[in-house]
Scaffold this active site. Sequence first.
Site, mmCIF file in Angstrom:
data_model
loop_
_atom_site.group_PDB
_atom_site.id
_atom_site.type_symbol
_atom_site.label_atom_id
_atom_site.label_comp_id
_atom_site.label_asym_id
_atom_site.label_seq_id
_atom_site.Cartn_x
_atom_site.Cartn_y
_atom_site.Cartn_z
ATOM 1 C CB THR A 187 -0.878 0.041 1.267
ATOM 2 O OG1 THR A 187 -0.025 -0.197 2.393
ATOM 3 C CG2 THR A 187 -1.968 -1.002 1.249
ATOM 4 N N GLY A 223 17.057 -11.290 3.369
ATOM 5 C CA GLY A 223 16.136 -12.003 2.477
ATOM 6 C C GLY A 223 14.922 -12.571 3.197
ATOM 7 C CB SER A 270 13.273 -3.766 6.990
ATOM 8 O OG SER A 270 12.089 -3.535 6.326
ATOM 9 C CB SER A 280 17.725 -3.528 2.283
ATOM 10 O OG SER A 280 17.652 -4.820 1.826
ATOM 11 C CG ASP A 320 10.734 -1.928 3.920
ATOM 12 O OD1 ASP A 320 9.581 -2.156 4.306
ATOM 13 O OD2 ASP A 320 11.265 -2.514 2.963
HETATM 14 C C1 GLA Z 1 8.958 -4.161 0.573
HETATM 15 C C2 GLA Z 1 9.149 -2.697 0.175
HETATM 16 C C3 GLA Z 1 8.175 -1.788 0.903
HETATM 17 C C4 GLA Z 1 6.736 -2.286 0.801
HETATM 18 C C5 GLA Z 1 6.664 -3.768 1.132
HETATM 19 C C6 GLA Z 1 5.299 -4.352 0.887
HETATM 20 O O1 GLA Z 1 9.308 -4.357 1.904
HETATM 21 O O2 GLA Z 1 10.476 -2.297 0.453
HETATM 22 O O3 GLA Z 1 8.287 -0.473 0.420
HETATM 23 O O4 GLA Z 1 6.194 -2.012 -0.461
HETATM 24 O O5 GLA Z 1 7.603 -4.534 0.383
HETATM 25 O O6 GLA Z 1 4.392 -3.773 1.745
#
Ligand code: GLA
Length: 350
Positions: free
Chosen positions: A30, A111, A115, A117, A161
């Site tokens: 979203t 992976g 988050s 990264s 993230d």
């Molecule tokens: C990844 C992206 C985010 C978001 C999610 C799904 O984590 O980095 O920006 O779009 O997918 O919600």
Amino acid sequence: MNDAFQRIFARPVEAVGQAPGRVNLIGDHTDYAEGFCLPIPLTLKTDVALARAERFGVFSLANDEMCVFDPLGAARGDWTDYVAGPIRQLIDRSIDIPPVDILIRSSIPQGAGVSSSAALEVAVIRACLSLVGADMTDGDIARAAQMAENNYCGVQCGILDQMACAVGRPGEALLLDCRTNEGRSVAVPSHFHFMVVHCGQDRKLADGAYNARRRAVEHAARQLGVLTLRDASIEMVDQLNDSEQRQRARHVVSENARVLKAIDALERGDADGFGHLMYDSHRSLVDDFEVSVAALDRLMESSMAAGAYGARLTGAGFGGCIVALVAPDRAAAWWAKVLAENPKSWIVQG
Ligand code: GLA
């Protein structure tokens, strides 16, 4: 970090930075449609330590690898881009970052969709700002980290993230409005226990599929004549002729509504209500957004059968983790049942 830095680079640390991983409780895919998300920081985190050097170098304890990179040059197409990209963002903002040696230590699995990264990007920016005595707000750090990922690493991610890692506070869910980039912290009641469980299958080669989802969402908005799907209703989405666009858009619009209901349930302490919304979110990510894989679905179904209030895949999908809401006093029995049916799964944070 000091000892490890001294051992590897043979001199003391000059500056450090840190950022946590995150799990998104509800509201996935979203953010890039200016919608709502509800992440919470993990206790797992990434630490970065650095000191001035002759050229840019980085050593990751996880990969046991030393690499030389140039933030002003082209991306290398590997993990060092998540270090070079953020530094490039600072340089582009006229913050003069000298060449540095960087050490990275992280407890966030890579992976897994939690988050790693974004935490690395945010921690690198914080360490660099501290080195040169510059200041940026947490919101600006998040935006710079996102731009690094979009422009340098080539992943068209939203802001979820980076905002969760830079702005989120431990123990509090962050209701994120990705239209205004404003966040509201909501305390998590003590009878809400979230388990983050890896399905045993890493997110692999998912960037292309992710970028394709984003394109479909943007096309749908154009077809409907709105700036983003934040401005669309379910009735409008039903008018879309293209079935793929209709499905993708239906997920985004219904997911936004679920996040707002979830905040309400959280604030009322209604674990059953919150859990139902998680379950519906998973179904929508499976049926309409098509970002799940069999291992995630199995894990989610086992979680429900073992007595979770709700469970859903979290993050981008295509592998990685689910998040489940369980009663704190039932968590151990719940996990025993889930593990028996999903022997490759493991707890990222419980
Ligand atoms: C990844 C992206 C985010 C978001 C999610 C799904 O984590 O980095 O920006 O779009 O997918 O919600």
